[in-house]
Design an enzyme around this catalytic site. Structure first.
Site, short mmCIF file in Angstrom:
data_model
loop_
_atom_site.label_atom_id
_atom_site.label_comp_id
_atom_site.label_asym_id
_atom_site.label_seq_id
_atom_site.Cartn_x
_atom_site.Cartn_y
_atom_site.Cartn_z
N HIS A 1 4.53 -7.32 0.23
CA HIS A 1 4.15 -8.61 -0.33
C HIS A 1 4.88 -8.83 -1.64
O HIS A 1 5.23 -7.87 -2.33
CB HIS A 1 2.63 -8.67 -0.51
CG HIS A 1 1.89 -8.59 0.78
ND1 HIS A 1 1.35 -9.70 1.41
CD2 HIS A 1 1.62 -7.53 1.60
CE1 HIS A 1 0.77 -9.33 2.55
NE2 HIS A 1 0.93 -8.02 2.68
N SER B 1 9.69 3.64 4.61
CA SER B 1 10.80 3.01 3.93
C SER B 1 10.40 2.59 2.53
O SER B 1 9.31 2.88 2.07
CB SER B 1 11.38 1.85 4.72
OG SER B 1 12.75 1.72 4.39
N ASP C 1 0.88 -1.17 0.00
CA ASP C 1 0.00 0.00 0.00
C ASP C 1 0.91 1.22 0.00
O ASP C 1 1.22 1.78 1.05
CB ASP C 1 -0.87 0.03 1.27
CG ASP C 1 -2.00 -0.97 1.23
OD1 ASP C 1 -2.09 -1.74 0.26
OD2 ASP C 1 -2.80 -0.98 2.18
#
Length: 208
Positions: A99, A197, A43
């Site tokens: 992911h 990050s 996201d």
């Protein structure tokens, strides 16, 4: 909170909440069963470039950025020269787990020591250093059927430090699998702890 896997009272610290898991199905994975479709890794704010030259013109202004510098000396960068670059940047308000964007086999892991400069856009565009080639980072090389090799690079940053993968060399992974986390103690396939990050994926030339 409607998407969060566990109720608020389960979190003993803010950092526990920050690296929260989501309920199964909260982020449906596109085109499951079709490994020739890559998916978003987070996201995040996403920037995709056809090649490194485009990224240097539009976003990465640091004078010393290169694919060889990003991947380090232990990994052959030949396959990735002129390849496509996708940058996933998290801010503190985001769901902080990454992911995997592709399915394949973990071919190699390399831990690269370095600094912990901030990875905010001002720092990334600084002419004085290049945070993506000077910061501590971990590189996973994923061998895929449809995209060739894919480099998955987790960049450490201010307050988010050392990197430890929970996956190991030889593991088969599916796109959408939880990738890693990074915190003040460790970065594992899972999530980033408090702070913003970045992950960079590098694809072989004309593979995507």
């Amino acid at each position: 909170m409607a998407e969060v896997k566990y109720p608020l009272e389960n979190f003993k610290t803010f950092n526990d909440f920050f690296i929260r898991e989501l309920k199964p199905g909260a982020r449906p994975i596109s085109s499951t069963g079709h490994d020739d479709v890559a998916v978003c890794a987070a996201d995040s704010r996403l920037m995709a470039f056809r090649n490194v030259e485009d990224s240097l013109r539009f976003w990465i202004k640091g004078q010393r950025f290169s694919i060889h510098g990003l991947l380090g000396k232990e990994i052959s960068s030949t396959a990735f020269l002129d390849g496509s670059l996708v940058i996933f940047r998290l801010a503190p308000q985001d769901y902080h787990r990454f992911h995997l964007p592709v399915s394949g086999t973990i071919e190699n892991f390399v831990d690269i020591p370095g600094s912990l400069y901030t990875v905010n856009p001002i720092a990334v565009n600084s002419k004085y250093c290049n945070v993506f080639t000077e910061n501590k980072r971990a590189v996973a090389i994923i061998s895929t059927r449809d995209f060739g090799k894919v480099a998955f690079v987790a960049i450490g940053a201010t307050m988010v430090g050392s990197i430890t993968f929970t996956k190991k060399k030889g593991d088969h992974i599916q796109k959408g699998d939880e990738a890693f986390y990074l915190d003040s103690l460790s970065l594992q396939f899972g999530y980033f702890s408090f702070g913003g990050s970045t992950v960079i994926c590098v694809f072989e030339k004309v593979s995507i």
